[in-house]
Design an enzyme around this catalytic site. Sequence first.
Site, PDB file in Angstrom:
ATOM      1  N   GLU A 104      34.158  41.870  40.192  1.00 50.08           N
ATOM      2  CA  GLU A 104      35.033  41.117  39.302  1.00 50.08           C
ATOM      3  C   GLU A 104      34.205  40.345  38.277  1.00 50.08           C
ATOM      4  O   GLU A 104      33.183  39.741  38.608  1.00 50.08           O
ATOM      5  CB  GLU A 104      35.911  40.153  40.098  1.00 50.08           C
TER       6      GLU A 104
ATOM      7  N   ASN B 204      34.297  42.307  45.910  1.00 51.08           N
ATOM      8  CA  ASN B 204      35.149  42.495  47.080  1.00 51.08           C
ATOM      9  C   ASN B 204      34.646  43.704  47.856  1.00 51.08           C
ATOM     10  O   ASN B 204      34.713  44.835  47.375  1.00 51.08           O
ATOM     11  CB  ASN B 204      36.605  42.713  46.673  1.00 51.08           C
TER      12      ASN B 204
ATOM     13  N   GLU C 116      32.717  37.784  41.520  1.00 53.75           N
ATOM     14  CA  GLU C 116      32.526  38.077  42.930  1.00 53.75           C
ATOM     15  C   GLU C 116      32.641  39.585  43.133  1.00 53.75           C
ATOM     16  O   GLU C 116      33.093  40.318  42.250  1.00 53.75           O
ATOM     17  CB  GLU C 116      33.577  37.367  43.803  1.00 53.75           C
TER      18      GLU C 116
ATOM     19  N   ASN D  68      45.771  31.705  40.632  1.00 51.86           N
ATOM     20  CA  ASN D  68      44.578  32.532  40.817  1.00 51.86           C
ATOM     21  C   ASN D  68      44.857  33.846  41.537  1.00 51.86           C
ATOM     22  O   ASN D  68      43.928  34.520  41.978  1.00 51.86           O
ATOM     23  CB  ASN D  68      43.484  31.753  41.579  1.00 51.86           C
TER      24      ASN D  68
ATOM     25  N   LYS E  22      30.120  34.012  48.587  1.00 53.70           N
ATOM     26  CA  LYS E  22      30.012  33.821  47.134  1.00 53.70           C
ATOM     27  C   LYS E  22      28.699  33.159  46.732  1.00 53.70           C
ATOM     28  O   LYS E  22      28.186  33.385  45.632  1.00 53.70           O
ATOM     29  CB  LYS E  22      31.209  33.004  46.639  1.00 53.70           C
TER      30      LYS E  22
ATOM     31  N   GLU F   3      31.354  25.753  40.400  1.00 55.36           N
ATOM     32  CA  GLU F   3      30.734  26.337  39.227  1.00 55.36           C
ATOM     33  C   GLU F   3      31.535  25.957  37.986  1.00 55.36           C
ATOM     34  O   GLU F   3      32.673  25.470  38.081  1.00 55.36           O
ATOM     35  CB  GLU F   3      30.633  27.858  39.350  1.00 55.36           C
TER      36      GLU F   3
END
Length: 597
Positions: free
Chosen positions: A241, A256, A254, A201, A82, A166
């Site tokens: 995303e 995937n 991010e 999440n 990330k 973040e």
Amino acid sequence: CNKIIVHVKMADEAVCVGPAPTSKSYLNMDAIMEVIRKTRAQAVHPGYGFLSENKEFARRLASEGVTFIGPDTHAIQAMGDKIESKLLAKNAKVNTIPGFDGVVKDADEAVRIAREIGYPVMIKASAGGGGKGMRIAWDDEETREGFRFSSQEAASSFGDDRLLIEKFIDNPRHIEIQVLADKHGNALWLNERECSIQRRNQKVVEEAPSTFLDPETRRAMGEQAVALAKAVKYSSAGTVEFLVDSSKNFYFLEMNTRLQVRKTTLQIQENLLTEKIYSHKPSYARLCSSEPLHSTQVRVDSGIQQGSDISIYYDPMISKLITYGSNRAEALKRMEEALDNYVIRGVAHNISLLREVIVHPRFVQGDISTKFLPEVYPDGFKGHKLTDHERRQLLATAASLYVAEQLRSQRFLGTPRIPIAKSKRSSWELSVHLGDGIYPVAVSKDGSSFSVEVDGMKLNVTSEWNLASPLLSVTIDGTQRTIQRISRNASGETSIQFLGTVYKLQILTKVAAELSKYMPEKAAEDTSSILRSPMPGTVVAVSVKPGDMVSEGQEICVIEAMKMQNSMIAAKTGKVKAVHCKAGDTVGEEDLLVELE
């Protein structure tokens, strides 16, 4: 290894790579490489998770001439991390979330960085995904706690405890863009799926297309997703995303670099709704029954079957339920029907929550965000709240079902058990206990229908009364309902799934109800002085010892279940009398952990 595994049964050859803990099996590269050599495998598909985004695993495969089915090592490294992916996204002119672009070393540094960014912040695993290793912190104390839990979860789930921090964008939507790219520099985007309904999440409900995006925003997101894929020379299917705020500003979250469990939402010609059906508690018990509804507009993706374990070591997903429709209302209606007809026995599940979400006015109107569940259910989801009309429908249905069973018990192979005993009975006076209320119910039989009086109102209940089926279609004053009889016993207690929620009732004759008042009740256990495990799991840490003083709300121990860590706290202030667990122990649901004086 468990033999009741769908992918094992489907394989021509299957090899166990180790015991259940992921660090000893699916994250154990040495064990997997040995199996590859033993079987002379020429290619490896890494599946949905574990090593699917691990650059070292892809490198080791390449060094032995084994094909890795997925993107190349460079893309996995760039997007699987990330921290690096965020830097690359910035260089590719992709919108990014403000935050710290390095690795957070310890809890003190985490607090310093969080203060600089400004609360609230999101602490997340650099190599993470699937909601693992993620915590929201609103102050210094939560940052320290979040750093500890996130790093431990990240190490357990991904073998990498690096974290980043973040800015947390409050009240956003979570929308993903599907991309496809080849090895010749070509890439395209295939519209979006909205995954805003989340718990811890993790996506719970997904749909395509999103009700929120306009054509311009959709195109801009798609073009940025493609720009990112090209920047890392991506090849294969992937997902980019984004978080989208109320003004349609969007930010890269991010990418995937793997085949995802939600790829079925890749549909651009029809409205599609996907729900992830989970076991909401891990269990050592096995799935006794799973009977989903299949049709051309309903699809079920599942990796388990009757007899499979829902264990503490892996993701608790039972299946994905997907419905299609020519418009959103049609897809929603089919999902409601599919959930009512989905039979699961042996494990606890979240079907009641899923059904409640899709019929909620806010969801139907498209007024959703990632905070939908905590906003709509601030005290947690307790099941469907019956209206007075629905309560009468349930009472009438339960009473009719009780009478139908009484009538069936009087017959054997379609004839009376005692031929000379001809029952002329056609009415019953019952007492039904539901929740905090006890309701007098009068039932009279008219052919295959029952006339039921509840609260002074008469309802007509009709069904085929196939009592051997787990599903029962009932029509109540012209309204069709699909119910499920979950359980019953000789004392009149019964559990019925109605409108997605399981309700416990007790149905007695009027005489039996009068006599039951004289039965003594068992005293409830005082649980304030004991701490029991709320779920099966592994004890990660124990923070107290006998003789210690603890305060109400103080952490006593940490239990890990399904790769998520849970802090167990004291219910009151007191002295520790006994500790019945230690780090590394495996505990079951309701196992005694700690006693207070």
